[in-house]
Design an enzyme around this catalytic site. Sequence first.
Site: not given
Length: 159
Positions: A74, A111, A62-63
């Site tokens: 994640e 990440c 979700q940006e």
Amino acid sequence: MEKEIKINFEVIESYDHLTDIEKTLFDKAQAIRQQAYAPYSNFLVGCAVLLENGEIITGSNQENAAYPSGLCAERTTIFWTSANYPDVKIKKLFVIGAPKEALTSTPIPPCGACRQSILEYEAKQKEGIEIYFASLNGEIYKTKSIRDLLPFSFDSSFL
């Protein structure tokens, strides 16, 4: 003096080599990836986790225009899972990420921030979480614990 770090992981050659539950996790991660909100990067990521009670929880990245206010797939998935199933262990975590229009991709691991967050949940439940990261076309890597991807980890033992 240099030292070498060995990373333990398994290469699963194709989707056909997955177990039925792993295929379900792959399919759910791939499906939820299409619901990602990623208008800035156009990089869609889906995540599916299997809980010890058999529940499967999914999430996507979700940006936000106010970067870095967005969140990776994640973390959206494990945070929601912990909030709603606080005492249920996470057994497996499956992640698939690729550019929006990609037809094929390479396996994308979690990440650094996601690795650290997953590490916290492994510590909380006192056991590893199997981590799978896959390409759109079914090339899959598997580790038995996030510690395999985060060999110099920082946890509560340092506090």
